[in-house]
Design a protein around this motif. Structure first.
Motif: not given
Ligand code: PMV
Length: 390
Positions: A139-141, A169-173, A159-161
């Motif tokens: 998801s981060s890519i 690196s912590d901005s993922i779904a 949810r997308w954090h």
């Protein structure tokens, strides 16, 4: 022989909107967002990817037309996939040096506020991940292609954090609930315009982040609480709570657009008539039966429960008459229902002019990207077009 991987990927529409970036290059958002993923049997992007030692350059065809591969977002996605493959030691160095061919199509209008870039980038990244045998979360890519694309990597409710790390690196779904969790949930996409939007989401977000005071207020005081509340509502299948938060968040997002300087206007008079109609209908029903939400365009996306679909469609058909009623609804079939004259008289509405809503896409919640074996590239890595448009 080239190896070809083909994936179909879903559209997602946010109920808590992402609007504003804390990092433009890494596409890191200022706030968390929440969305539902739609069934790929109705709306989808389809992408084939292939790599071969004989390919002389990276090439991409979108809806059958060759486009430049130099688009930085595309480059970023490919580079990150390859570096993940190196980190996970999934393929050899020589395979990594081969060029790739990509062919991608959407079965719905591109860039008309129908989340086509989300489906497109989720599809591309998921297909490349399969080609390079990557097992970890991508998801981060996908986020590097189009922020909202990270949510299309999963089915159900997502949810997308926003995350807080500078490297993203912590901005993922992550998935809130899978596609079977709330089987009664339905979606009507009311296509008001199918032309390209005037202000791209990238430009719009930049103007809003730089100029809107309301955006700051929303991020600090509204989104954190709303996100927790809507997740609870999804988990408990509390439709009226889900619907109320969805509508308030859409309204606040468009209020921020108007609070931007210069103001950004995505909704049209028709969009606003849809809002009025839904509020009147909910009031008259004595409960919140339908929720609207609008992205960076004039099209409405309505969330409602299955048993209310025939009634709501008959109401929309009355309020927004079409010169081509037989082609007015695409997607899932709908039981026919005569308009309730009692409701109509109480609603006190006059039909609008003809064809103000072009057509309706009826769909439901669905799964994330899926691999299929009907390809858009032939064995020489050249495009073949097959997708059926809606
Ligand atoms: O991912 P982008 O750049 O297409 O931005 C999407 C912005 C909205 O659709 C308006 C909101 C959202 O969360 O999808």
């Amino acid at each position: 022989m080239s190896n070809i991987v083909t994936v179909i990927a879903p559209v997602n529409i946010a109920v808590i909107k992402y609007w504003g970036k804390r990092d433009e290059k890494l596409i890191l958002p200022l706030n968390d967002s929440v969305s539902a993923t739609f069934d790929t049997s109705v709306m989808c992007a389809k992408t084939s990817v292939s790599t071969h030692p004989d390919f002389v350059e990276d090439q991409i065809w979108l809806n059958g037309k060759e486009e430049s591969f130099s688009n930085p977002r595309l480059q970023n996605c490919l580079r990150e996939i390859k570096s993940r493959a190196v980190a996970e030691k999934t393929i050899t160095e020589d395979v990594l040096s081969w060029k790739v061919h990509v062919s991608s199509e959407n079965n719905f209008p591109t860039a008309a506020g129908l989340a086509s870039s989300a489906a497109g980038y989720a599809c591309l990244v998921s297909a490349l991940a399969k080609l390079y045998k990557i097992k970890s979360d991508v998801s981060s890519i996908a986020r590097l292609g189009s922020g909202s694309a990270c949510r299309s990597v999963y089915g159900g409710f997502v949810r997308w954090h926003a995350g807080s790390k500078p490297d993203g690196s912590d901005s993922i779904a992550t998935q809130i609930a899978d596609s079977n969790h709330w089987p009664e949930m339905r979606v009507l996409v009311l296509v008001v315009g199918n032309t390209q939007k005037k202000v791209s989401s990238t430009v719009g977000m930049k103007i809003s982040s730089e100029t809107s005071e309301l955006l700051k207020h929303r991020i600090q005081h509204c989104v954190p609480q709303r996100t927790e509340e809507i997740i609870e509502a999804i988990k408990n299948k509390d439709f009226s709570k889900f619907a109320e938060i969805t509508m308030k968040d859409s309204n606040q997002f468009h209020a921020i657009c108007l609070d931007s300087y210069p103001p950004i206007v995505y909704m049209t008079d028709i969009s606003h008539s849809i809002v009025d109609l839904i509020h009147k209908y909910n009031d008259l029903s004595g409960e919140t039966k339908v929720a609207y939400t609008f992205d960076a365009g004039s099209n409405a996306c309505l969330y409602l429960l299955k048993h209310d679909v025939p009634k709501v469609i008959s109401l929309i058909k009355y309020a927004f008459p079409s010169t081509s009623p037989e082609n007015f609804i695409t997607g899932l079939s709908v039981a026919k229902e005569e308009i309730n004259t009692d409701i109509l008289s109480k609603l006190c509405i006059e039909p609008m002019g003809m064809d103000m809503i072009k057509y309706i896409i009826h769909t439901k919640i669905g799964e994330g990207p899926t691999e299929i074996d009907s390809h858009l590239l032939d064995s020489n890595g050249l495009p073949i077009s097959k997708i059926k448009k809606i």
